[in-house]
Scaffold this motif. Structure first.
Motif, PDB file in Angstrom:
ATOM      1  N   SER A 297       0.831  -1.200   0.000  1.00  0.00           N
ATOM      2  CA  SER A 297       0.000   0.000   0.000  1.00  0.00           C
ATOM      3  C   SER A 297       0.866   1.251   0.000  1.00  0.00           C
ATOM      4  N   LYS A 298       1.921   1.248   0.808  1.00  0.00           N
ATOM      5  CA  LYS A 298       2.834   2.395   0.836  1.00  0.00           C
ATOM      6  C   LYS A 298       3.534   2.566  -0.503  1.00  0.00           C
ATOM      7  N   GLU A 299       3.943   1.442  -1.123  1.00  0.00           N
ATOM      8  CA  GLU A 299       4.592   1.515  -2.430  1.00  0.00           C
ATOM      9  C   GLU A 299       3.634   2.063  -3.483  1.00  0.00           C
ATOM     10  N   ALA A 300       2.365   1.668  -3.395  1.00  0.00           N
ATOM     11  CA  ALA A 300       1.371   2.172  -4.346  1.00  0.00           C
ATOM     12  C   ALA A 300       1.193   3.678  -4.181  1.00  0.00           C
ATOM     13  N   LEU A 301       1.162   4.139  -2.932  1.00  0.00           N
ATOM     14  CA  LEU A 301       1.045   5.574  -2.703  1.00  0.00           C
ATOM     15  C   LEU A 301       2.290   6.302  -3.189  1.00  0.00           C
ATOM     16  N   LYS A 302       3.447   5.710  -2.968  1.00  0.00           N
ATOM     17  CA  LYS A 302       4.689   6.315  -3.445  1.00  0.00           C
ATOM     18  C   LYS A 302       4.679   6.421  -4.968  1.00  0.00           C
ATOM     19  N   LYS A 303       4.198   5.366  -5.620  1.00  0.00           N
ATOM     20  CA  LYS A 303       4.100   5.400  -7.081  1.00  0.00           C
ATOM     21  C   LYS A 303       3.130   6.491  -7.518  1.00  0.00           C
ATOM     22  N   ALA A 304       2.013   6.612  -6.808  1.00  0.00           N
ATOM     23  CA  ALA A 304       1.043   7.650  -7.145  1.00  0.00           C
ATOM     24  C   ALA A 304       1.672   9.035  -6.999  1.00  0.00           C
ATOM     25  N   GLN A 305       2.488   9.217  -5.962  1.00  0.00           N
ATOM     26  CA  GLN A 305       3.173  10.501  -5.780  1.00  0.00           C
ATOM     27  C   GLN A 305       4.143  10.776  -6.926  1.00  0.00           C
ATOM     28  N   GLN A 306       4.871   9.737  -7.338  1.00  0.00           N
ATOM     29  CA  GLN A 306       5.811   9.906  -8.452  1.00  0.00           C
ATOM     30  C   GLN A 306       5.077  10.260  -9.745  1.00  0.00           C
ATOM     31  N   LEU A 307       3.977   9.563  -9.992  1.00  0.00           N
ATOM     32  CA  LEU A 307       3.197   9.849 -11.191  1.00  0.00           C
ATOM     33  C   LEU A 307       2.606  11.259 -11.131  1.00  0.00           C
ATOM     34  N   ASN A 308       2.183  11.657  -9.957  1.00  0.00           N
ATOM     35  CA  ASN A 308       1.647  13.004  -9.785  1.00  0.00           C
ATOM     36  C   ASN A 308       2.723  14.055 -10.075  1.00  0.00           C
ATOM     37  N   ASP A 309       3.938  13.789  -9.599  1.00  0.00           N
ATOM     38  CA  ASP A 309       5.052  14.710  -9.889  1.00  0.00           C
ATOM     39  C   ASP A 309       5.365  14.727 -11.375  1.00  0.00           C
ATOM     40  N   GLU A 310       5.296  13.563 -11.999  1.00  0.00           N
ATOM     41  CA  GLU A 310       5.556  13.499 -13.433  1.00  0.00           C
ATOM     42  C   GLU A 310       4.494  14.271 -14.206  1.00  0.00           C
ATOM     43  N   MET A 311       3.249  14.168 -13.778  1.00  0.00           N
ATOM     44  CA  MET A 311       2.185  14.940 -14.418  1.00  0.00           C
ATOM     45  C   MET A 311       2.439  16.438 -14.261  1.00  0.00           C
ATOM     46  N   ARG A 312       2.870  16.831 -13.073  1.00  0.00           N
ATOM     47  CA  ARG A 312       3.157  18.248 -12.849  1.00  0.00           C
ATOM     48  C   ARG A 312       4.293  18.726 -13.758  1.00  0.00           C
ATOM     49  N   ASN A 313       5.314  17.874 -13.895  1.00  0.00           N
ATOM     50  CA  ASN A 313       6.439  18.249 -14.760  1.00  0.00           C
ATOM     51  C   ASN A 313       6.004  18.376 -16.215  1.00  0.00           C
TER      52      ASN A 313
END
Length: 753
Positions: A297-313
């Motif tokens: 679950s933590k890894e999934a949230l971490k991935k979501a954060q990374q994807l969110n940062d990628e979307m922002r970029n």
């Protein structure tokens, strides 16, 4: 008398001496005069021959140029009339040269004619070069042929139609490219968030077996029961009162009577022991599964954060490289645009809503805190359950506290059950966290439905494209012509030492609406780039494009109407259109050596162009949906639906409006010209043209020269003192030479079409 005689005699002698003296003087003058006259004669003779040599040189130069022009006047008429190209025909050039030279040296029939500069032909030869099949040669001839035709035709006919739409298409392209990049990242991020909640719920659900072991079903009290089977740990204190009663009955029985409950009491103790022995394994399994699932679950949230940062970029980069309509290259096109104007305001407003796709740091922090809260709730379970186990071991003795055991079981069941109620399947806290996530998914269901419809509509376009590809099956005659055409093409490629490459243009339509839309917008950007480069002075591509469109036949697109759903297929008409001669322009553009490949490629590219224009319209029509991804999905669905209708209209009428907002018409040929400007104009297209010319005329351009050098050697007999002329040649440096009494000179003349 004597005196007179004597005087006469003296006078006669004196005259004789005078005559002798005068004779000697006259003789010396004659020799000097002869010497002067000889020198004058020598100078005059050399001057005459010198003048004759100069005249001879001029005459020879003129004759050489005239003769080579006469030879090259025998160009191939078929090439000139059909394709506007010049190359020497099938005549014997050496024979033509000899004939021209001999005709010019033929003497007049007048007997009293005097030829001051008579010359004779010693030798003549021709050297051929620069065949028409060479890229440099054919490109130069194309430029000469088209330099007065192409610019006006292009500027007024095509560029003017696209100029008013440039700004809004650039904005639509930016939006499509950006949102198509964000869409998979968005969906992947949402999947990661769903996975996070799912793993949290699964981690909690792993405690259900523990709850069932403690108390099944859980409740707020435990009812006393008789000794019997045990389904959960709650049965231990429930049966403990009966156990004590029977224990004391046997303890205080009459000593003469046997114990009545020995077996039942022993069975209770063994069942209690067995029940309590299962707890460590349950706790271990719960702990291991819970830790693993919570880590996922933590890894999934971490991935979501990374994807969110990628979307922002991606969003920030798009804005940095964003479209500046004030720098629209079409503004620099020095031509009037067609009537009509398309506002890009809805697309500009869509930019303002793009930030809503990005999760804030506060939202992500709340998700992290929720995971930590669940972890703390779990950590409170094991000590309580382990403490309950210690209390329940009192049931194996006769001094256990029944109330304490019941309380410990109820407390353990309450803690585990509350954990499951909060975080298990359909748990309240999980549902609350899901509701927070769903707040930014307001249009996802509608968007998914639009995506499914768009994908279905793309399937219709692909089905028609597959039908077009199937047209070539079994057409053996056309296939043989294409095999011959391939041979001619490859021979010209080898002749020019060009690297052969496969066609770069895709002849398929993607089944993914987002990929299809992005590719279509990219192609449209390429069209505008090509137009801008041509307007900025890239003439070679323009001339080659317009030459192809002017001299080569294109496919009769109306024949494709028979492939539309509900139409009666006419295989005879379609078969006639599958020969190379019926689709020359498509072959030059795409280069597929099969009967239907080039038509399929043209259909796919026209569909992509219509999709890009109609998607731009869809952005304007569907901007009210609000959510950028939903707007994109709706715009793509609109674009696909309208593009399909455009293709049917094009097959029916051979022309379609440029846009809903611009009435300018585009024909099938216009589309091909645009695509030729975008990715044509190269050497491979020249080889395809030359292969078609060879197929249609039987003339091999690789063997037809466009440049000739004539080498002519003429002689002229000198009238005076050839030795002196030869001596002067060493000092004066004549271009010829003296052989015996003949002056010889070789001259070269060149001519090129």
């Amino acid at each position: 008398m004597r005196t007179i005689f004597t005087s006469c005699l003296v006078s006669g002698k004196s005259r004789k001496r005078q005559r002798q003296s005068k004779g000697k003087t006259e003789g010396s003058v004659s020799i000097f005069l002869i010497m002067v006259l000889a020198f004058v004669f020598l100078f005059t003779a050399v001057l005459i021959d010198y003048a004759r040599i100069a005249a001879f040189n001029v005459q020879e130069e003129r004759l050489a140029r005239a003769s080579v022009r006469s030879v090259m006047s025998s160009y191939d008429v078929e090439l000139r009339e059909k394709y506007g190209l010049f190359a020497f025909g099938e005549s014997d050039g050496d024979m033509l040269l000899s004939k021209v030279l001999n005709d010019n040296m033929h003497k007049s029939g007048r007997s009293d004619a005097f030829n001051l500069v008579p010359f004779v032909l010693e030798s003549s030869s021709l050297e051929w070069s620069r065949p028409l099949g060479s890229y440099d040669v054919v490109r130069r001839q194309i430029l000469e042929e088209m330099k007065y035709k192409a610019p006006v035709d292009f500027a007024l006919d095509l560029a003017g139609k696209f100029k008013p739409m440039s700004g809004v298409m650039a904005e639509a392209s930016r939006a499509t490219e950006l949102l198509s990049k964000l869409q998979p990242l968005y969906d992947e991020r949402e999947e990661a968030l769903d996975l996070m909640l799912e793993r949290r719920s699964q981690a909690a659900e792993r405690g259900r077996r523990l709850l069932q072991w403690i108390m099944n079903p859980p409740g707020e009290f435990i009812t006393a029961s008789s000794l019997g089977s045990m389904q959960s740990a709650a049965d231990i204190p429930a049966q403990y009162s009966d156990y004590l009663g029977k224990y004391y009955d046997d303890l205080y029985r009459d000593s003469k009577k046997p114990a009545k409950y020995t077996y039942q009491l022993s069975l209770y103790r063994s069942r209690t022991t067995e029940m309590l022995s299962r707890l460590p394994a349950l706790l271990t399994a719960f702990r291991e599964d819970h830790e693993r699932l919570m880590e996922e679950s933590k890894e999934a949230l971490k991935k979501a954060q990374q994807l969110n940062d990628e979307m922002r970029n991606v969003l920030e980069q798009s804005r940095m490289e964003g479209v500046d309509l004030s720098n629209d290259p079409a503004n620099d096109w020095d031509i009037p645009g067609s009537s009509g104007e398309i506002s890009s305001d809805p697309l500009k407003k869509l930019r303002e809503q793009e930030d809503a796709l990005i999760l804030s740091s506060t939202d992500l922090s709340q998700m992290e805190n929720s995971i930590s809260t669940q972890q703390r709730a779990y950590e409170a379970i094991e000590p309580i359950v382990a403490g309950m186990s210690g209390v329940l071991y009192e049931a194996l003795s006769d001094n256990g506290d029944s109330y304490r055991m019941i309380s410990s079981v109820l407390e353990a069941a309450r803690v585990v059950n509350n954990y499951l109620q909060n975080y298990g399947e359909k748990g309240s806290i999980i549902a609350s966290d899901l509701a927070v996530i769903e707040q930014h998914r307001s249009s996802d269901k509608e968007r998914k439905q639009l995506e499914r419809e768009a994908k279905s509509k793309l399937g219709e376009a692909k089905a028609l494209l597959d039908k077009i590809r199937m047209m070539g099956n079994g057409v053996t005659d056309s296939l043989k012509s294409y095999q011959t055409l391939r041979q001619y093409y490859e021979e010209n490629i080898a002749f020019n030492k060009e690297l052969v490459s496969d066609p770069l243009v895709k002849s398929d339509v993607s089944s993914n609406p987002y990929a299809a839309g992005s590719s279509a917008m990219e192609n449209m950007d390429g069209i505008y780039t090509a137009i801008s480069s041509i307007m900025a002075g890239a003439r070679d591509r323009l001339f080659q494009t317009e030459y192809s469109a002017l001299y080569f036949q294109h496919f009769d697109v109306s024949k494709l109407a028979t492939l539309a759903p509900g139409s009666v297929e006419n295989t005879t008409e379609l078969t006639d259109q599958l020969n190379p001669q019926a689709q020359e322009l498509e072959y030059i553009l795409y280069g597929f050596h099969n009967p239907a490949g080039n038509v399929a490629a043209a259909y796919a590219e026209i569909f992509a162009m219509r999709l890009s224009i109609r998607t731009m319209e869809g952005f304007i029509e569907k901007a009210s949906l609000g959510n950028p991804l939903a707007v994109l999905a709706a715009a793509l669905l609109y674009g696909i639906q309208q593009a399909i209708q455009d293709m049917l209209l094009l097959c029916e009428k051979d022309s379609i409006p440029l846009s809903k907002y611009l009435p300018a018409q585009l024909t099938y040929r216009d589309h091909l010209r645009l695509f030729m400007m975008m990715h044509g104009g190269g050497n491979v297209q020249l080889s395809r043209m030359l292969a078609l010319i060879r197929l249609n005329t039987g003339i091999n351009p690789d063997e037809r020269s466009t440049y000739v050098s004539s080498n002519i050697k003429l002689g002229m007999r000198l009238w005076f003192l050839p030795g002196v002329v030869k001596l002067l040649d060493y000092s004066a440096g004549y271009s010829g030479e003296v052989q015996g009494s003949t002056y010889m000179r070789a001259v070269q003349a060149d001519f090129s079409y």
